[in-house]
Design a protein around this motif. Structure first.
Motif, PDB file in Angstrom:
ATOM      1  N   LYS A 115       0.881  -1.135  -0.061  1.00 31.41           N
ATOM      2  CA  LYS A 115      -0.087   0.194   0.369  1.00 31.41           C
ATOM      3  C   LYS A 115       0.835   1.401   0.372  1.00 31.41           C
ATOM      4  O   LYS A 115       0.051   2.614  -0.694  1.00 31.41           O
ATOM      5  CB  LYS A 115      -0.941  -0.078   1.119  1.00 31.41           C
ATOM      6  CG  LYS A 115      -2.158  -1.175   1.126  1.00 31.41           C
ATOM      7  CD  LYS A 115      -3.402  -0.241   2.386  1.00 31.41           C
ATOM      8  CE  LYS A 115      -4.139  -1.988   2.276  1.00 31.41           C
ATOM      9  NZ  LYS A 115      -5.463  -1.943   3.562  1.00 31.41           N
ATOM     10  N   GLU A 118       1.911   1.717  -3.664  1.00 29.36           N
ATOM     11  CA  GLU A 118       1.201   2.662  -4.130  1.00 29.36           C
ATOM     12  C   GLU A 118       0.344   3.892  -4.297  1.00 29.36           C
ATOM     13  O   GLU A 118       1.290   4.870  -4.559  1.00 29.36           O
ATOM     14  CB  GLU A 118       0.281   1.530  -4.206  1.00 29.36           C
ATOM     15  CG  GLU A 118       0.182  -0.136  -4.992  1.00 29.36           C
ATOM     16  CD  GLU A 118      -1.426  -0.556  -4.592  1.00 29.36           C
ATOM     17  OE1 GLU A 118      -2.280   0.020  -3.588  1.00 29.36           O
ATOM     18  OE2 GLU A 118      -1.310  -1.759  -5.087  1.00 29.36           O
ATOM     19  N   SER A 121       3.664   5.872  -5.336  1.00 29.94           N
ATOM     20  CA  SER A 121       3.747   6.555  -6.799  1.00 29.94           C
ATOM     21  C   SER A 121       2.539   6.729  -7.303  1.00 29.94           C
ATOM     22  O   SER A 121       2.978   8.048  -7.394  1.00 29.94           O
ATOM     23  CB  SER A 121       3.684   4.775  -6.801  1.00 29.94           C
ATOM     24  OG  SER A 121       3.327   4.946  -8.931  1.00 29.94           O
TER      25      SER A 121
END
Length: 132
Positions: A115, A118, A121
């Motif tokens: 998580k 992500e 990102s």
């Protein structure tokens, strides 16, 4: 145990009767010493045979007792080994439980890291967009 009948092994001429056991009309004076000698030899032979049989039986009994005591020792050793194996199994079960807990924690950490990757990102994209 095998027991030999003492009187059943004598022949008809070896009877301990005072008449000599031949069944004839012999008197005590002529047949008694010869009959007693045969009787004595027969008894002596039977006693020797009995002593040998008893000795053999004692040896067999001693071997059986020793085998029984050895069996008892082996049984005790097997019981001790079984207790050791049971302890090892219990320890292994405990270790497996702990490993399952650690695996679950590692899975949670992996999900959290995934998580965060992500999100980082997404943050990277937002930061690049702001810098343009």
């Amino acid at each position: 145990p095998r027991f030999l009948p003492l009187c059943g092994s004598f022949g008809p001429g070896d009877s301990p009767s005072p008449r000599g056991g031949t069944g004839g009309g012999e008197g005590m004076a002529t047949g008694a010493p010869d009959s007693q000698a045969r009787f004595g030899q027969s008894v002596k032979g039977l006693l020797t045979e009995k002593v040998n049989t008893c000795g053999t039986d004692v040896i067999a009994l001693t071997k059986q007792v020793l085998k029984g005591s050895r069996s008892s020792e082996l049984l005790g050793q097997a019981a001790r080994n079984m207790v050791l194996q049971e302890d090892a199994i219990l320890h292994s079960e405990d270790s497996l439980r702990k490993m399952a807990i650690i695996t679950t924690h590692l899975q949670y950490q992996q999900e959290a890291i995934q998580k965060n990757v992500e999100q980082s990102s997404d943050l990277q994209d937002q930061l690049n967009h702001l810098l343009k």
